[in-house]
Every structure is written in structure tokens, then in C-alpha cells.
Design a protein around this motif. Sequence first.
Motif, PDB file in Angstrom:
ATOM      1  N   GLU A  28       0.830  -1.207   0.000  1.00 20.02           N
ATOM      2  CA  GLU A  28       0.000   0.000   0.000  1.00 20.02           C
ATOM      3  C   GLU A  28       0.863   1.255   0.000  1.00 20.02           C
ATOM      4  OE1 GLU A  28      -3.445   2.164   2.738  1.00 20.02           O
ATOM      5  OE2 GLU A  28      -3.052   0.009   2.955  1.00 20.02           O
ATOM      6  N   ALA A  29       0.540   2.179  -0.888  1.00 17.22           N
ATOM      7  CA  ALA A  29       1.297   3.433  -0.986  1.00 17.22           C
ATOM      8  C   ALA A  29       0.885   4.396   0.125  1.00 17.22           C
ATOM      9  CB  ALA A  29       1.040   4.079  -2.343  1.00 17.22           C
ATOM     10  N   LEU A  30       1.832   5.227   0.555  1.00  9.77           N
ATOM     11  CA  LEU A  30       1.526   6.277   1.527  1.00  9.77           C
ATOM     12  C   LEU A  30       1.352   7.627   0.848  1.00  9.77           C
ATOM     13  CD1 LEU A  30       3.841   5.463   4.575  1.00  9.77           C
ATOM     14  CD2 LEU A  30       1.587   4.547   3.975  1.00  9.77           C
ATOM     15  N   ILE A  31       1.935   7.766  -0.344  1.00  7.60           N
ATOM     16  CA  ILE A  31       1.766   8.978  -1.146  1.00  7.60           C
ATOM     17  C   ILE A  31       1.525   8.565  -2.585  1.00  7.60           C
ATOM     18  CG2 ILE A  31       3.241  10.390   0.349  1.00  7.60           C
ATOM     19  CD1 ILE A  31       5.398  10.078  -1.904  1.00  7.60           C
ATOM     20  N   SER A  32       1.028   9.476  -3.383  1.00  5.40           N
ATOM     21  CA  SER A  32       0.773   9.169  -4.789  1.00  5.40           C
ATOM     22  C   SER A  32       2.066   9.246  -5.597  1.00  5.40           C
ATOM     23  CB  SER A  32      -0.240  10.157  -5.368  1.00  5.40           C
ATOM     24  OG  SER A  32       0.331  11.460  -5.425  1.00  5.40           O
ATOM     25  N   ARG A  33       2.078   8.567  -6.738  1.00  5.81           N
ATOM     26  CA  ARG A  33       3.240   8.640  -7.628  1.00  5.81           C
ATOM     27  C   ARG A  33       3.433  10.083  -8.105  1.00  5.81           C
ATOM     28  NH1 ARG A  33       4.620   3.474  -8.904  1.00  5.81           N
ATOM     29  NH2 ARG A  33       2.955   1.916  -8.695  1.00  5.81           N
ATOM     30  N   ARG A  34       2.333  10.762  -8.315  1.00  2.61           N
ATOM     31  CA  ARG A  34       2.407  12.148  -8.787  1.00  2.61           C
ATOM     32  C   ARG A  34       3.149  13.015  -7.771  1.00  2.61           C
ATOM     33  NH1 ARG A  34      -2.834  15.958 -10.305  1.00  2.61           N
ATOM     34  NH2 ARG A  34      -1.650  17.843 -10.814  1.00  2.61           N
ATOM     35  N   THR A  35       2.865  12.813  -6.491  1.00  3.80           N
ATOM     36  CA  THR A  35       3.538  13.598  -5.453  1.00  3.80           C
ATOM     37  C   THR A  35       5.021  13.269  -5.396  1.00  3.80           C
ATOM     38  OG1 THR A  35       1.524  13.763  -4.106  1.00  3.80           O
ATOM     39  CG2 THR A  35       3.625  14.062  -2.974  1.00  3.80           C
ATOM     40  N   TRP A  36       5.357  11.975  -5.452  1.00  8.64           N
ATOM     41  CA  TRP A  36       6.772  11.584  -5.390  1.00  8.64           C
ATOM     42  C   TRP A  36       7.539  12.125  -6.589  1.00  8.64           C
ATOM     43  CZ3 TRP A  36      10.358   8.538  -8.057  1.00  8.64           C
ATOM     44  CH2 TRP A  36      11.543   8.263  -7.338  1.00  8.64           C
ATOM     45  N   GLU A  37       6.930  12.019  -7.773  1.00 15.01           N
ATOM     46  CA  GLU A  37       7.592  12.523  -8.976  1.00 15.01           C
ATOM     47  C   GLU A  37       7.768  14.036  -8.911  1.00 15.01           C
ATOM     48  OE1 GLU A  37       5.059  11.036 -12.000  1.00 15.01           O
ATOM     49  OE2 GLU A  37       5.828   8.980 -11.876  1.00 15.01           O
ATOM     50  N   ALA A  38       6.803  14.726  -8.317  1.00 17.54           N
ATOM     51  CA  ALA A  38       6.921  16.180  -8.162  1.00 17.54           C
ATOM     52  C   ALA A  38       8.093  16.515  -7.240  1.00 17.54           C
ATOM     53  CB  ALA A  38       5.625  16.752  -7.595  1.00 17.54           C
ATOM     54  N   ALA A  39       8.268  15.708  -6.200  1.00 15.11           N
ATOM     55  CA  ALA A  39       9.385  15.932  -5.278  1.00 15.11           C
ATOM     56  C   ALA A  39      10.720  15.725  -5.983  1.00 15.11           C
ATOM     57  CB  ALA A  39       9.259  14.995  -4.078  1.00 15.11           C
ATOM     58  N   GLN A  40      10.797  14.715  -6.864  1.00 15.18           N
ATOM     59  CA  GLN A  40      12.055  14.446  -7.578  1.00 15.18           C
ATOM     60  C   GLN A  40      12.353  15.558  -8.587  1.00 15.18           C
ATOM     61  OE1 GLN A  40      13.406  11.956  -5.859  1.00 15.18           O
ATOM     62  NE2 GLN A  40      11.339  11.977  -5.003  1.00 15.18           N
ATOM     63  N   ARG A  41      11.310  16.049  -9.262  1.00 11.96           N
ATOM     64  CA  ARG A  41      11.522  17.142 -10.213  1.00 11.96           C
ATOM     65  C   ARG A  41      12.013  18.397  -9.493  1.00 11.96           C
ATOM     66  NH1 ARG A  41       6.632  15.253 -12.447  1.00 11.96           N
ATOM     67  NH2 ARG A  41       5.493  16.933 -11.387  1.00 11.96           N
ATOM     68  N   LEU A  42      11.400  18.683  -8.364  1.00 10.84           N
ATOM     69  CA  LEU A  42      11.788  19.871  -7.601  1.00 10.84           C
ATOM     70  C   LEU A  42      13.235  19.754  -7.124  1.00 10.84           C
ATOM     71  CD1 LEU A  42      11.125  22.545  -6.292  1.00 10.84           C
ATOM     72  CD2 LEU A  42      10.097  21.307  -4.381  1.00 10.84           C
ATOM     73  N   ARG A  43      13.619  18.588  -6.680  1.00 13.19           N
ATOM     74  CA  ARG A  43      14.997  18.387  -6.224  1.00 13.19           C
ATOM     75  C   ARG A  43      15.979  18.574  -7.374  1.00 13.19           C
ATOM     76  NH1 ARG A  43      18.587  14.169  -6.088  1.00 13.19           N
ATOM     77  NH2 ARG A  43      20.108  14.209  -4.377  1.00 13.19           N
ATOM     78  N   GLU A  44      15.636  18.025  -8.554  1.00 14.98           N
ATOM     79  CA  GLU A  44      16.518  18.171  -9.719  1.00 14.98           C
ATOM     80  C   GLU A  44      16.622  19.631 -10.141  1.00 14.98           C
ATOM     81  OE1 GLU A  44      14.848  15.577 -12.596  1.00 14.98           O
ATOM     82  OE2 GLU A  44      15.472  13.735 -11.548  1.00 14.98           O
ATOM     83  N   GLU A  45      15.494  20.352 -10.086  1.00 17.68           N
ATOM     84  CA  GLU A  45      15.512  21.769 -10.444  1.00 17.68           C
ATOM     85  C   GLU A  45      16.400  22.563  -9.494  1.00 17.68           C
ATOM     86  OE1 GLU A  45      11.480  22.993 -10.340  1.00 17.68           O
ATOM     87  OE2 GLU A  45      10.856  21.761 -12.072  1.00 17.68           O
ATOM     88  N   ARG A  46      16.268  22.305  -8.213  1.00 16.74           N
ATOM     89  CA  ARG A  46      17.074  23.020  -7.232  1.00 16.74           C
ATOM     90  C   ARG A  46      18.553  22.691  -7.404  1.00 16.74           C
ATOM     91  NH1 ARG A  46      13.525  22.660  -1.598  1.00 16.74           N
ATOM     92  NH2 ARG A  46      12.046  24.318  -2.142  1.00 16.74           N
ATOM     93  N   THR A  47      18.831  21.446  -7.737  1.00 19.59           N
ATOM     94  CA  THR A  47      20.228  21.037  -7.923  1.00 19.59           C
ATOM     95  C   THR A  47      20.814  21.702  -9.156  1.00 19.59           C
ATOM     96  OG1 THR A  47      19.808  18.885  -6.876  1.00 19.59           O
ATOM     97  CG2 THR A  47      21.775  19.086  -8.255  1.00 19.59           C
ATOM     98  N   SER A  48      20.059  21.731 -10.248  1.00 19.46           N
ATOM     99  CA  SER A  48      20.565  22.313 -11.490  1.00 19.46           C
ATOM    100  C   SER A  48      20.758  23.822 -11.383  1.00 19.46           C
ATOM    101  CB  SER A  48      19.604  22.008 -12.651  1.00 19.46           C
ATOM    102  OG  SER A  48      18.327  22.615 -12.433  1.00 19.46           O
ATOM    103  N   LEU A  49      19.950  24.458 -10.534  1.00 11.59           N
ATOM    104  CA  LEU A  49      20.059  25.906 -10.339  1.00 11.59           C
ATOM    105  C   LEU A  49      21.094  26.278  -9.274  1.00 11.59           C
ATOM    106  CD1 LEU A  49      16.279  26.911 -10.496  1.00 11.59           C
ATOM    107  CD2 LEU A  49      18.015  27.269 -12.269  1.00 11.59           C
ATOM    108  N   GLY A  50      21.634  25.240  -8.650  1.00 12.58           N
ATOM    109  CA  GLY A  50      22.617  25.493  -7.611  1.00 12.58           C
ATOM    110  C   GLY A  50      22.032  25.995  -6.320  1.00 12.58           C
ATOM    111  N   GLU A  51      20.721  25.790  -6.149  1.00 11.07           N
ATOM    112  CA  GLU A  51      20.093  26.259  -4.921  1.00 11.07           C
ATOM    113  C   GLU A  51      20.386  25.291  -3.785  1.00 11.07           C
ATOM    114  OE1 GLU A  51      15.951  26.769  -5.434  1.00 11.07           O
ATOM    115  OE2 GLU A  51      16.113  28.146  -7.109  1.00 11.07           O
ATOM    116  N   PRO A  52      20.522  25.764  -2.558  1.00  4.96           N
ATOM    117  CA  PRO A  52      20.749  24.862  -1.424  1.00  4.96           C
ATOM    118  C   PRO A  52      19.496  24.048  -1.153  1.00  4.96           C
ATOM    119  CG  PRO A  52      20.392  27.108  -0.653  1.00  4.96           C
ATOM    120  CD  PRO A  52      20.532  27.196  -2.167  1.00  4.96           C
ATOM    121  N   LEU A  53      19.671  22.747  -0.905  1.00  2.00           N
ATOM    122  CA  LEU A  53      18.531  21.882  -0.659  1.00  2.00           C
ATOM    123  C   LEU A  53      17.981  22.081   0.757  1.00  2.00           C
ATOM    124  CD1 LEU A  53      19.811  18.590  -2.293  1.00  2.00           C
ATOM    125  CD2 LEU A  53      18.378  20.370  -3.297  1.00  2.00           C
ATOM    126  N   GLU A  54      18.775  22.698   1.637  1.00  2.72           N
ATOM    127  CA  GLU A  54      18.325  22.873   2.998  1.00  2.72           C
ATOM    128  C   GLU A  54      17.225  23.910   3.101  1.00  2.72           C
ATOM    129  OE1 GLU A  54      21.387  22.669   1.999  1.00  2.72           O
ATOM    130  OE2 GLU A  54      21.976  20.775   2.892  1.00  2.72           O
TER     131      GLU A  54
END
Length: 203
Positions: A177-203
Amino acid sequence: LGGTPPYGYDLRYESDRGEFLFVVRFMPDGTKQILNAKGRCTRTLERGEALSISKRDRAKLVPSSAERVEVIRSIFWLYTEERRGLSAISSWLNTSGAPTPRGPAWSPIYDGRWRDGSVRAILLNPLYTGDMVWNRRTDARFHRIAGGRVVERREAHGARLVPNDKADWMIVRDSHEALISRRTWEAAQRLREERTSLGEPLE
């Protein structure tokens, strides 16, 4: 399965005939609660005390307490919807008194507070979408799995624990059983990649 499950999940044990046996819930102090079919604790195993099961018994991930499940969903909500960083999320969890996966009684290295690393590990774990995933990282000393085959590690004398390419992940979809939707997890991964590519701090 059989080891410590990811935070937010318990282990449901069944016989080889699919009969319910019990649920195991790992506690922050290192003990394990044995729950019956109604979710009531029937006994507690001390840290290091082995669980008596048959080799034919099977364990499956099931949602843990409502409080723990809500922590997982809050972490993803704060990250994807409110765009908070790791430090802001861990601070919010500590302020709100959210239960941590492990505490000082488990090991002296834990102080019972949420850390950025714990939040990051949750955000990166696809298991919360209901998929069982193997080979996300390589920890072996001399070999690794790539392209579905065992190959020699060229970097064997470097860092031992390293992430593998997503193409080499072994995924069983909808295994629990999932605790979150795939859409939410994928959104989190996209946001992390965007922040990384822009050089923004993840903290």
C-alpha cells in the motif's frame, strides 16, 4: 523483507498459506511491538531479541500508525506544496513533536530529533509510492549489478556505498500500500533536480 522497515511502515507476517500471524512495529528505543489483527500490542521484544518465525512465513509492508503515516505525508506536502527545504522541514517536525524513527535508547548516535538527512532519505525513497525497489545503491566491495548482470566495480577502492543509475533499479510495482501518490513523489524528484541544477541549497 524481515529487517527494519522504512519509517511509516510496519511488517505484516503471514504463513505460506496466507494466514495472518502478527504485525511487527519497530519502536524508537529499539524494541519491537507484536500486534494482533486488531492492532493491539500482545508483547514486546527487547532490542536484539530475535523474532521466532518459520522460513516459510512471509513479511509484507503495511502502513504503520496513523501518526507515522501523517509524518510521511506532511514531509512530502511541505516539500512539494510549500517548497520548504530540508532544514525547514526537520525544524517543523521537531517543533511539532513528530515521533522520530530512532531515539537515544536505540543508539547513542541518535538524539531523538529529526535531521536533514532523515528527511532527504524519505523524499528520495520510491517505496512510499507502493513500489518495492532493489539496487538503488551499491554497497558491495568488488561487484555491482548493471544492465541486469553482475559486473566488476572499477571504483572498488573508492567510496563503497554509491547510488546506481535509475536504469539499473529493479522495481516491483504496487507490491504494498502506498503512503503517497506517484504524482507527489515525482513532483518531489523534479523539484529536487531543479534546485540542484540551479545550484540552490537543498536545505
